[in-house]
Write a protein that holds these residues in place. Structure first.
Motif, short mmCIF file in Angstrom:
data_model
loop_
_atom_site.label_atom_id
_atom_site.label_comp_id
_atom_site.label_asym_id
_atom_site.label_seq_id
_atom_site.Cartn_x
_atom_site.Cartn_y
_atom_site.Cartn_z
N ALA A 43 23.66 -30.49 -3.65
CA ALA A 43 24.99 -30.50 -4.29
C ALA A 43 24.18 -30.03 -5.87
O ALA A 43 25.05 -29.05 -6.79
CB ALA A 43 25.55 -31.75 -4.45
N THR B 47 25.65 -26.80 -7.93
CA THR B 47 26.37 -27.12 -9.17
C THR B 47 25.60 -26.16 -10.35
O THR B 47 26.21 -25.32 -10.93
CB THR B 47 26.33 -28.61 -9.63
N GLU C 256 32.45 -24.34 -4.83
CA GLU C 256 32.84 -25.40 -5.61
C GLU C 256 33.33 -26.31 -4.66
O GLU C 256 33.27 -27.51 -4.68
CB GLU C 256 34.02 -24.90 -6.53
N GLU C 257 34.17 -26.09 -3.60
CA GLU C 257 34.61 -26.76 -2.59
C GLU C 257 33.34 -27.78 -1.71
O GLU C 257 33.50 -28.74 -1.50
CB GLU C 257 35.59 -26.03 -1.47
N ALA D 288 30.35 -27.94 -3.10
CA ALA D 288 29.84 -29.30 -3.92
C ALA D 288 30.51 -30.26 -4.02
O ALA D 288 30.11 -31.46 -3.92
CB ALA D 288 29.49 -28.70 -5.12
N GLN D 289 31.85 -30.01 -3.85
CA GLN D 289 32.92 -31.42 -4.04
C GLN D 289 32.65 -32.26 -2.67
O GLN D 289 32.65 -33.45 -2.89
CB GLN D 289 34.28 -30.80 -4.18
N GLN D 290 32.79 -31.55 -1.65
CA GLN D 290 32.67 -32.09 -0.42
C GLN D 290 31.36 -32.82 -0.21
O GLN D 290 31.25 -33.99 0.48
CB GLN D 290 32.89 -31.19 0.97
N ASP E 212 29.59 -34.03 -2.68
CA ASP E 212 29.58 -35.41 -3.58
C ASP E 212 30.59 -36.42 -2.75
O ASP E 212 30.06 -37.71 -2.69
CB ASP E 212 30.28 -34.93 -4.98
N GLN E 213 31.65 -36.07 -2.33
CA GLN E 213 32.28 -37.20 -1.53
C GLN E 213 31.73 -37.63 -0.20
O GLN E 213 31.71 -39.01 -0.16
CB GLN E 213 33.87 -36.34 -1.01
#
Ligand code: FFO
Ligand code: GTP
Length: 439
Positions: free
Chosen positions: A195, A199, A386-387, A389-391, A393-394
């Protein structure tokens, strides 16, 4: 069996030579019907092309035969280098249709290359960029991407994510069997590292996208500040009307520039002032909008008048600014308190113009120059990463191991959409639509 397709791969209009490209399973038999026996692979050979019906000679052409899979598309393909006249091209194209070939859709050759695993989607997109490249830096970026720089980077991430997902799924199994394990922790650590890399890649200041799309530069300032004269001096031609009447420029006047290999559009705008003239008001509105959207704003003011508050206020919001004191032949520029770059110029004597150009080139390299690592080049890639990286993190903070696995899987799919390894059909059309026929 796929269709055998053909297209004129060389440009439109009359030229000395026209290249027709063919690809598909029937290529060998079509070429034999048209030109006799097949030449040696990848060797140009001079042949008479004959009408398959009546045997009339259609052209004397160079023929190249590329047996699959060692061809651009990965299929059997061939090239006919014809005399460039339109009647020649039409006659041979008609013969090809009679032999069962059909004209290719835009981008279809490269689409087939992708479908046969010759390249990933970032490389296919780079081919389109390479064809559209107008400057040296654009060419270098596209060539690097076509060569697989992004494919390798994103492909590497896909592999790591696949391993992370496998670990997470193993952890779920172990947990069900009540076995003690730290596999989930290891997956979480690897996901954190990945991640962070994604980023960092996203935080490139959009340099790759700027280089691909071109840099936007706006010249703003009070009426009569000398903006149009500045634009003309930079463009090397009388693009905008220069006059002693304040409020001459109403609409936005654009010129294309190449700054250190980076393409840019520089815009002259209406002088900023309160006015009751409705057309001029609209001009001022457009000037403000342009300044707000620009990557770089040049604030122009006459050296003998000094900078005005409106111009300085607009400069404050810009990502990068250069102050230009114009008409320095009429008086010395003021000493400014602020630390902003200020360059004194004269459109009459030419003073300061080389320095301004150098400052613009430095800014262009800073904002869109090539670096060591390959940059993101398209909004499509940015959105998917971006998606991802967000996934990730979640997933790392998911309360249940199954949810973490779900997040890793979603991240994998998101990166897969960039390279085309997963879930591609949906995005293929939008990519190949922008190709020209014959590519
Ligand atoms: N006449 C012509 N010029 C062209 C192309 C073309 O297709 N035809 N290209 C099209 O875009 C570009 C060159 N790209 C190409 C990429 C791969 C192969 C190819 O046949 N590759 C095989 C064989 C390689 C070899 O001979 O060593 C392979 O990679 O297996 C051909 C062209 C630019 N110039
Ligand atoms: N002496 C001198 N005059 C200049 C210079 N640059 C522009 N001028 C004059 O200043 C006047 C206004 O120049 P423009 O370039 O039209 O100014 P502008 O900022 O585009 O003006 P608007 O369109 O009204 O906003 C003209 O009469 C120019 O000839 C310069 O460097 N030196």
């Amino acid at each position: 069996m796929t269709d055998t397709i053909f297209a004129k791969a060389s440009g439109a209009g009359q030229a000395a030579v026209a290249v027709l490209r063919l690809s598909g399973a029937a290529t060998a038999s079509v070429v034999r019907r048209l030109a006799g026996r097949l030449p040696e692979p990848r060797r140009a050979s001079l042949r008479r092309l004959r009408d398959p019906g009546d045997g009339e000679v259609l052209d004397q052409a160079l023929l190249l035969w590329f047996p699959g899979p060692a061809s651009y598309t990965g299929e059997d393909s061939a090239e006919l280098h014809l005399h460039g006249g339109s009647a020649v091209v039409v006659a041979v194209a008609e013969a090809l249709v009679r032999l069962g070939c059909r004209p290719a859709e835009p981008g279809e050759f490269t689409r087939r290359a992708f479908l046969h695993g010759r390249m990933d989607l970032t490389q296919a997109e780079a081919i389109a960029d390479l064809i559209a490249a107008e400057t040296a830096a654009q060419r270098r970026q596209a060539l690097r991407q076509a060569d697989g720089a992004l494919a390798r980077l994103y492909g590497g991430w896909t592999e790591r994510l696949t391993r992370i997902l496998a670990q997470q799924e193993a952890a779920i199994e172990f947990e069900m069997d009540d076995l003690p394990t730290d596999v989930a922790d290891r997956a979480r650590e690897a996901a954190a590292a990945l991640a962070a890399e994604i980023t960092a890649h996203l935080a490139d200041g959009r340099r790759g996208e700027r280089l691909r799309d071109g840099l936007s530069i706006a010249i703003i300032g009070a009426p009569n500040a000398g903006k149009s004269s500045l634009l003309n001096a930079l463009a090397g031609r009388e693009a905008a009307i220069v006059s002693p009447i304040a409020g001459t420029t109403r609409d936005v006047v654009e010129c294309r520039l190449v700054l250190a290999g980076v393409p840019a559009v520089i815009a002259d705008t209406a002088g900023l002032r309160a006015t009751i003239d409705a057309i001029e008001q609209e001009g001022v509105r457009r000037a403000i909008k342009r300044a707000e959207e620009a990557d770089l704003v040049i604030g122009a003011f006459a050296a003998d008048a000094g900078p005005d508050a409106e111009t300085l206020a607009l400069l404050r919001g810009a990502p990068e600014t250069i102050l230009v004191a114009t008409k320095c032949d009429l008086g010395a520029p003021p000493v400014l308190e602020r630390s902003a770059t200020m360059i004194a110029t004269s459109a009459i004597t030419g003073e300061g113009l080389p320095a301004l150009r150098a400052a613009l080139e430095a800014a262009a390299l800073r904002q869109a120059g090539l670096g060591d690592a390959p940059f993101l080049t398209r909004a499509r890639h940015r959105a998917a990463l971006e998606e991802a990286a967000q996934q990730l993190d979640q997933a790392r903070s998911a309360p249940l191991p199954e949810l973490a696995a779900e997040g890793y899987r979603a991240a994998l799919l998101a990166i897969g959409r960039v390279t085309g390894r997963v879930d591609v059909e949906r995005i293929l059309d939008s990519i190949f639509r922008d190709f020209c026929i014959g590519k």
